[in-house]
Design a protein around this motif. Structure first.
Motif, PDB file in Angstrom:
ATOM      1  N   MET A   1       0.847  -1.199   0.000  1.00  0.00           N
ATOM      2  CA  MET A   1       0.000   0.000   0.000  1.00  0.00           C
ATOM      3  C   MET A   1       0.880   1.246   0.000  1.00  0.00           C
ATOM      4  N   ASN A   2       0.555   2.214  -0.843  1.00  0.00           N
ATOM      5  CA  ASN A   2       1.284   3.471  -0.870  1.00  0.00           C
ATOM      6  C   ASN A   2       1.078   4.231   0.432  1.00  0.00           C
ATOM      7  N   PHE A   3       2.046   5.068   0.735  1.00  0.00           N
ATOM      8  CA  PHE A   3       1.988   5.859   1.961  1.00  0.00           C
ATOM      9  C   PHE A   3       0.715   6.702   2.018  1.00  0.00           C
ATOM     10  N   LEU A   4       0.316   7.236   0.868  1.00  0.00           N
ATOM     11  CA  LEU A   4      -0.875   8.102   0.802  1.00  0.00           C
ATOM     12  C   LEU A   4      -2.022   7.410   0.074  1.00  0.00           C
ATOM     13  N   ASP A   5      -2.137   6.130   0.216  1.00  0.00           N
ATOM     14  CA  ASP A   5      -3.185   5.354  -0.447  1.00  0.00           C
ATOM     15  C   ASP A   5      -4.569   5.926  -0.114  1.00  0.00           C
ATOM     16  N   PRO A   6      -5.335   6.386  -1.126  1.00  0.00           N
ATOM     17  CA  PRO A   6      -6.667   6.943  -0.853  1.00  0.00           C
ATOM     18  C   PRO A   6      -7.607   5.973  -0.146  1.00  0.00           C
ATOM     19  N   GLY A   7      -7.353   4.669  -0.265  1.00  0.00           N
ATOM     20  CA  GLY A   7      -8.196   3.719   0.434  1.00  0.00           C
ATOM     21  C   GLY A   7      -8.191   3.900   1.935  1.00  0.00           C
ATOM     22  N   LEU A   8      -7.143   4.541   2.455  1.00  0.00           N
ATOM     23  CA  LEU A   8      -7.052   4.784   3.889  1.00  0.00           C
ATOM     24  C   LEU A   8      -7.855   6.001   4.318  1.00  0.00           C
ATOM     25  N   TRP A   9      -7.801   7.081   3.506  1.00  0.00           N
ATOM     26  CA  TRP A   9      -8.359   8.353   3.961  1.00  0.00           C
ATOM     27  C   TRP A   9      -9.579   8.834   3.178  1.00  0.00           C
ATOM     28  N   ALA A  10      -9.961   8.173   2.108  1.00  0.00           N
ATOM     29  CA  ALA A  10     -11.070   8.652   1.274  1.00  0.00           C
ATOM     30  C   ALA A  10     -12.346   8.801   2.101  1.00  0.00           C
ATOM     31  N   GLY A  11     -12.936   9.986   2.068  1.00  0.00           N
ATOM     32  CA  GLY A  11     -14.181  10.255   2.781  1.00  0.00           C
ATOM     33  C   GLY A  11     -14.034  10.341   4.286  1.00  0.00           C
ATOM     34  N   ARG A  12     -12.786  10.395   4.772  1.00  0.00           N
ATOM     35  CA  ARG A  12     -12.570  10.329   6.216  1.00  0.00           C
ATOM     36  C   ARG A  12     -11.859  11.565   6.745  1.00  0.00           C
ATOM     37  N   ILE A  13     -12.004  11.755   8.047  1.00  0.00           N
ATOM     38  CA  ILE A  13     -11.218  12.700   8.820  1.00  0.00           C
ATOM     39  C   ILE A  13     -10.337  11.858   9.740  1.00  0.00           C
ATOM     40  N   HIS A  14      -9.528  12.501  10.549  1.00  0.00           N
ATOM     41  CA  HIS A  14      -8.735  11.742  11.526  1.00  0.00           C
ATOM     42  C   HIS A  14      -8.865  12.386  12.898  1.00  0.00           C
ATOM     43  N   SER A  15      -9.332  11.611  13.850  1.00  0.00           N
ATOM     44  CA  SER A  15      -9.444  12.068  15.236  1.00  0.00           C
ATOM     45  C   SER A  15      -9.381  10.830  16.123  1.00  0.00           C
ATOM     46  N   GLY A  16      -8.165  10.475  16.546  1.00  0.00           N
ATOM     47  CA  GLY A  16      -7.967   9.238  17.272  1.00  0.00           C
ATOM     48  C   GLY A  16      -8.036   8.027  16.369  1.00  0.00           C
ATOM     49  N   GLY A  17      -8.028   8.226  15.082  1.00  0.00           N
ATOM     50  CA  GLY A  17      -8.159   7.177  14.068  1.00  0.00           C
ATOM     51  C   GLY A  17      -8.889   7.741  12.866  1.00  0.00           C
ATOM     52  N   TRP A  18      -8.894   6.991  11.771  1.00  0.00           N
ATOM     53  CA  TRP A  18      -9.584   7.440  10.560  1.00  0.00           C
ATOM     54  C   TRP A  18     -11.081   7.161  10.708  1.00  0.00           C
ATOM     55  N   LEU A  19     -11.874   8.257  10.674  1.00  0.00           N
ATOM     56  CA  LEU A  19     -13.311   8.180  10.890  1.00  0.00           C
ATOM     57  C   LEU A  19     -14.055   8.743   9.681  1.00  0.00           C
ATOM     58  N   THR A  20     -15.282   8.301   9.481  1.00  0.00           N
ATOM     59  CA  THR A  20     -16.119   8.890   8.438  1.00  0.00           C
ATOM     60  C   THR A  20     -16.392  10.349   8.766  1.00  0.00           C
ATOM     61  N   GLY A  21     -16.207  11.203   7.777  1.00  0.00           N
ATOM     62  CA  GLY A  21     -16.531  12.614   7.984  1.00  0.00           C
ATOM     63  C   GLY A  21     -18.028  12.823   7.881  1.00  0.00           C
ATOM     64  N   ASP A  22     -18.651  13.213   8.998  1.00  0.00           N
ATOM     65  CA  ASP A  22     -20.105  13.370   9.013  1.00  0.00           C
ATOM     66  C   ASP A  22     -20.576  14.608   8.256  1.00  0.00           C
TER      67      ASP A  22
END
Length: 485
Positions: A1-22
């Motif tokens: 997996m690439n360092f910036l793989d969109p599969g990790l962060w797509a549609g998400r924010i980060h707050s104690g972990g990758w979370l869905t952005g409401d």
């Protein structure tokens, strides 16, 4: 997996972990082509409040961590910027529309900021004070707690890391709100770097979003300091909101920076400096050269050669072509640039180069036959436009430089003695003699006066410690004091 793989962060924010952005999501678009590169999640004000609570909880153990622990995280972050430079560079080029040269400078700056911040945990934290009592008296610096960092689109990595790194190094936790247009380069990249560097959970929160999220990261009760870089208009709103809540706001805002060309200056060198100052990253830099003040003896030679340089510059897609200028960030930015140039031309300005665009690709533009009331002279254009005005003597040029409401950067080219005398008369946060106006180092204070902000609050140990710590007075007596009550 690439360092910036969109599969990790797509549609998400980060707050104690990758979370869905409401708060929904935002498409990451490539300005040069309009292609969608990914989707960034948006936070809601409720998620910001939860993040602020978690950041306050995480901050105290982070502040108690040994200096070596904090320094190790920051040094590792610097290494990660180097290890993943190619991938980060691609995102900077495609998302911000900048050239590879500009992206490489941002990554180098990020590494330097982290290494400089790694020295902050072991920096002397106070001083011994004089006292008239039988006691010890100290002033010590303590972390402020939770810091909110609001960063813009133009240099998204540099203008986020220069606050995030020192704030973390001094024992604070951080809420980071990047510009929605560059939330990967100015947000996801930093989150991934510090995640891999070993920053404890809750130390850094990535909270992309629109104005309601910006308001929330300012007003959250746990936040004590706001570090904002952006337009003067937005900065005034942040400053007003912070002042009502008795919070500190460090504001690095716009600029309409002057480059002064003295008589006898080398025209080849001066026009090269002037072109770099006005056209680097399409002029979308707060420190960009927005006003060229040229002594009348060399005015025509300077204008002619600068226009030749502008015409020779290559403009295009910086990811797929070897160019020196890429696109401006979006249609709104393009419209603003075009309107200022058109209005100035209607008022009598002459286009010596450029003045046209194809899509978001705006040609580097040189304007002459201006007066000091035209919008191209008085306004921050934030585009690749170089307005030129002649002057006759040092008194006139000092007045012209200081006539602007902005006070960020001034460059002076030519005789050093004359330049030093002029430097003493101009009002600006930075003066560069025999350099153009764009310059920034992790080790030097950075900031402006007037409409350019609230002074030097970035860069170097002194400015960073002032920005991200509070002073506490501590006294110690050998035994309990006797009081007359």
């Amino acid at each position: 997996m690439n360092f910036l793989d969109p599969g990790l962060w797509a549609g998400r924010i980060h707050s104690g972990g990758w979370l869905t952005g409401d708060g929904g999501s935002h498409d990451v678009r490539e300005p040069a082509t309009g292609l969608t590169l990914g989707t960034v999640g948006h936070a809601t004000p409720a998620q910001v409040r939860a993040a602020a609570t978690e950041a306050a909880r995480a901050q105290r153990p982070w502040a108690r961590a040994t200096p070596q622990t904090r320094a190790t995280v920051l040094r590792r972050a610097a290494e990660l910027f180097g290890e993943h430079a190619d991938e980060i560079s691609d995102w900077l080029v495609r998302e911000s529309g900048g050239t590879r040269l500009k992206a490489d400078r941002e990554i180098a700056a990020a590494r330097a900021e982290c290494l400089e911040a790694a020295a902050l945990p072991t920096h002397p934290a106070g001083e011994v004070l004089a006292t008239n009592s039988d006691r010890w008296s100290f002033a010590r610096r303590r972390p402020v707690g939770v810091v909110s960092v609001i960063a813009p689109f133009n240099f998204p990595l540099t203008l986020a890391i220069r606050s995030v790194a020192p704030a973390l190094g001094l024992g604070n936790s951080v809420l980071l709100k990047p510009d929605p247009r560059t939330s990967v380069s100015g947000g996801v990249v930093l989150q991934r770097v510090f995640e891999e560097a070993g920053l404890p959970s809750g130390g850094l929160h990535l909270l992309p979003g629109a104005g309601d999220v910006g308001e929330a990261v300012v007003t959250a009760p746990e936040v004590r300091v706001i570090s904002f870089t952006g337009s003067t208009a937005a900065g005034r709103r942040v400053g007003e909101a912070a002042a009502r809540l008795l919070k500190r706001a460090h504001l690095e805002l716009g600029g309409n920076n002057a480059l002064v060309v003295l008589p006898g200056a080398d025209i080849e060198l001066a026009t090269s400096a002037g072109a770099f100052g006005s056209f680097l990253h399409q002029g979308q830099i707060c420190m960009a050269t927005g006003r060229h003040l040229v002594h009348r003896d060399v005015y025509e030679a300077y204008a002619t050669r600068l226009a030749e340089r502008a015409d020779a510059l290559r403009v295009g897609d910086p990811f797929r072509q070897d160019v020196q200028l890429g696109p401006v960030i979006d249609e709104g930015q393009l419209a603003g640039i075009d309107a200022i140039v058109a209005e100035s031309v209607r008022a009598g300005a002459r286009v010596r180069a450029g003045g046209r665009h194809e899509g978001l690709l705006y040609r580097p533009t040189v304007l002459t036959e201006l007066d000091a009331t035209m919008p191209a002279w008085t306004q921050e254009i934030f585009g690749p436009v170089a307005p030129i005005l002649p002057f006759d003597d040092v008194d006139e040029v000092a007045d012209l430089v200081n006539a602007s409401e902005y006070g960020l950067a001034v460059g002076i080219l030519g005789d050093v003695g004359a330049a030093m005398r002029l430097a003493d008369r101009v009002d600006a946060g930075k003066v560069h003699i025999n350099e153009q106006t764009v310059g920034d180092e992790a080790y030097a204070p950075m900031g402006g006066v007037g409409a350019s902000g609230t002074g030097s609050r970035f860069g170097g140990a002194t400015a960073n410690i002032e920005a991200f710590t509070e002073t506490q007075w501590v006294t110690v007596k050998p035994e309990i004091e006797h009081y007359p009550f």
